[in-house]
Design a protein around this motif. Structure first.
Motif, short mmCIF file in Angstrom:
data_model
loop_
_atom_site.label_atom_id
_atom_site.label_comp_id
_atom_site.label_asym_id
_atom_site.label_seq_id
_atom_site.Cartn_x
_atom_site.Cartn_y
_atom_site.Cartn_z
N VAL A 148 0.94 -1.25 -0.10
CA VAL A 148 -0.12 0.08 0.03
C VAL A 148 0.88 1.41 0.08
O VAL A 148 2.10 1.07 0.04
CB VAL A 148 -0.81 0.03 1.47
CG1 VAL A 148 -1.86 -1.18 1.28
CG2 VAL A 148 -0.13 0.02 2.52
N ILE A 149 0.21 2.36 -0.50
CA ILE A 149 0.75 3.74 -0.11
C ILE A 149 0.18 4.22 1.03
O ILE A 149 -1.13 4.62 0.95
CB ILE A 149 0.53 4.66 -1.44
CG1 ILE A 149 1.24 4.03 -2.54
CG2 ILE A 149 1.23 6.09 -1.31
CD1 ILE A 149 2.93 3.78 -2.51
N VAL A 150 0.99 4.71 1.86
CA VAL A 150 0.34 5.70 3.21
C VAL A 150 0.82 7.00 2.87
O VAL A 150 1.86 7.32 2.80
CB VAL A 150 0.72 5.02 4.65
CG1 VAL A 150 0.22 5.92 5.56
CG2 VAL A 150 0.50 3.51 4.64
N SER A 151 -0.21 7.85 2.89
CA SER A 151 -0.10 9.39 2.35
C SER A 151 -0.55 10.12 3.62
O SER A 151 -1.52 10.10 3.96
CB SER A 151 -1.01 9.76 1.21
OG SER A 151 -0.80 11.13 0.99
N PHE A 152 0.61 10.83 4.29
CA PHE A 152 0.50 11.67 5.29
C PHE A 152 0.26 13.11 4.99
O PHE A 152 0.59 13.56 3.65
CB PHE A 152 1.80 11.70 6.25
CG PHE A 152 1.94 10.53 7.07
CD1 PHE A 152 1.21 10.29 8.31
CD2 PHE A 152 2.45 9.38 6.49
CE1 PHE A 152 1.46 9.31 9.30
CE2 PHE A 152 2.77 8.12 7.36
CZ PHE A 152 2.25 8.17 8.49
N LEU A 153 -0.32 14.15 5.58
CA LEU A 153 -0.42 15.33 5.24
C LEU A 153 0.99 16.08 5.48
O LEU A 153 1.08 16.85 4.67
CB LEU A 153 -1.31 16.00 6.36
CG LEU A 153 -1.82 17.24 6.38
CD1 LEU A 153 -2.72 17.56 4.84
CD2 LEU A 153 -2.57 17.80 7.39
N GLU A 154 1.74 15.59 6.34
CA GLU A 154 3.12 16.31 6.47
C GLU A 154 4.42 15.35 6.31
O GLU A 154 4.31 14.17 6.85
CB GLU A 154 3.23 16.84 7.95
CG GLU A 154 2.14 17.81 8.34
CD GLU A 154 2.35 19.11 7.48
OE1 GLU A 154 3.57 19.34 6.91
OE2 GLU A 154 1.32 19.83 7.40
N PRO A 155 5.28 15.68 5.64
CA PRO A 155 6.50 15.02 5.19
C PRO A 155 7.11 14.37 6.65
O PRO A 155 7.61 13.27 6.49
CB PRO A 155 7.32 15.96 4.56
CG PRO A 155 6.42 16.62 3.85
CD PRO A 155 5.37 16.87 4.89
N ALA A 156 7.00 15.21 7.75
CA ALA A 156 7.85 15.01 8.84
C ALA A 156 7.18 13.54 9.37
O ALA A 156 7.79 12.66 10.03
CB ALA A 156 7.75 16.17 9.79
N SER A 157 5.79 13.53 9.20
CA SER A 157 5.02 12.33 9.91
C SER A 157 5.60 11.06 9.00
O SER A 157 5.75 10.08 9.72
CB SER A 157 3.61 12.54 9.73
OG SER A 157 3.06 13.86 10.37
#
Length: 311
Positions: A59-68
């Motif tokens: 899967v691809i997990v997409s966060f709101l922030e790159p730091a996360s």
């Protein structure tokens, strides 16, 4: 099937990406997208979880922030995740790359409708479950198909006449089939749907490999109000185009609405694209419904659409 292409970022750019490619994780190993999103949300706000390929195990997990994303990578890569049954995950940073086809090369592909900033456009991920998807496909297979030049269709409620590009409201085909009852109920109960609806029209479109949709706006007189489109059996990328007045010429024999005679020759056009994963529900309303042409490039894909559940 066409999937959005996620690739490794260039050296030194890993921490700038909010997306993670996660292997040994997904429906094929007993983990729903909601469960995965919940597990990763401890590192920051998760925008979405998407299939990385057709295996169901990546899967691809997409966060709101790159730091996360970077924090999750450091904590979980190659280690067992206690919130996912102790399963060891194999993770790398990833970035979204537009498809390589000529038509889409200059159009970034978004994963969420809000990123497109088109008023009235909504995308609800995982609107139905994998089990429900299978049941719907089985039900459709037993239906009565009408063959068109490049695809097959089924009509319920009211039949769409492709010669006149309209419906005859005096010829009611009957109630919508029972196999979509739970979808109608789910729509009516959703707090995200902007208004109370009485849905009475359904078209099932089956698109064989290589067949897409020309840029068009569905005929307003035939498909009033809102349009819901539920994607089954495969993903696709849909493009939205808004033409400056006078920059396009409508065809006289469109099969579904107002189409563009030569869309690629129009210089005065805004183009945006979105990835529609399987089991997602797309809603076109307001400006998205009436002012933007929607378009699926012709690729080697297989998908079935429950499309145009219309008031």
């Amino acid at each position: 099937m066409v999937m959005p292409r996620f690739v490794r970022p260039k050296e030194g750019d890993s921490e700038s990406s909010p997306n993670l490619y996660v292997a040994n994780c997904g429906p094929a190993v007993g983990l729903s997208f909601d469960t995965i999103a919940s597990a990763f949300s401890s590192f920051g706000e998760v925008k979405g979880v998407y299939a990385a390929d057709e295996s169901g195990a990546r899967v691809i997990v997409s966060f709101l922030e790159p730091a996360s994303a970077h924090s999750a990578f450091i904590a979980l890569n190659g280690r067992p995740c206690p919130h996912l049954g102790g399963r060891s995950l194999h993770i790398r940073h990833s970035i979204l790359q537009p498809p390589s086809c000529r038509e889409m090369a200059s159009v970034p592909v978004s994963l969420n409708a809000s990123d497109l900033n088109i008023p009235g456009l909504y995308l609800f991920h995982d609107f139905i479950s994998v089990v429900e998807e299978g049941q719907l496909l089985q039900a459709v297979d037993t239906g009565s198909w009408i063959s068109l030049s490049k695809r097959r269709v089924q009509h319920y409620g009211y039949k769409f006449c492709y010669d006149t590009r309209n419906v005859d409201t005096k010829q009611h085909l009957g109630a919508l089939p029972s196999f979509v009852s739970f979808i109608l109920e789910r729509i009516s109960l959703s707090p995200d749907i902007p208004e109370t609806l009485d849905l009475d029209q359904l078209t099932v479109n089956e698109y064989p490999p290589g067949v897409g949709l020309s840029p068009h706006i569905d005929t307003h007189s035939a498909f009033e109000g809102l349009i819901f489109s539920l994607s089954l059996a495969g993903p696709c990328i849909m493009e939205f185009r808004r033409y400056t007045a006078g920059s396009w010429v409508p065809k006289t024999a469109s099969i579904s609405g107002t189409e563009v005679e030569n869309p690629n020759s129009c210089s005065e056009v805004s183009r945006k694209a979105i990835y529609l994963p399987p089991r997602s529900m797309l809603l076109l309303s307001g400006e998205a419904r009436c002012a933007w042409h929607h378009y699926i490039p012709h690729h080697k894909i297989y998908r079935q659409n429950f499309e145009r559940l219309v008031v």
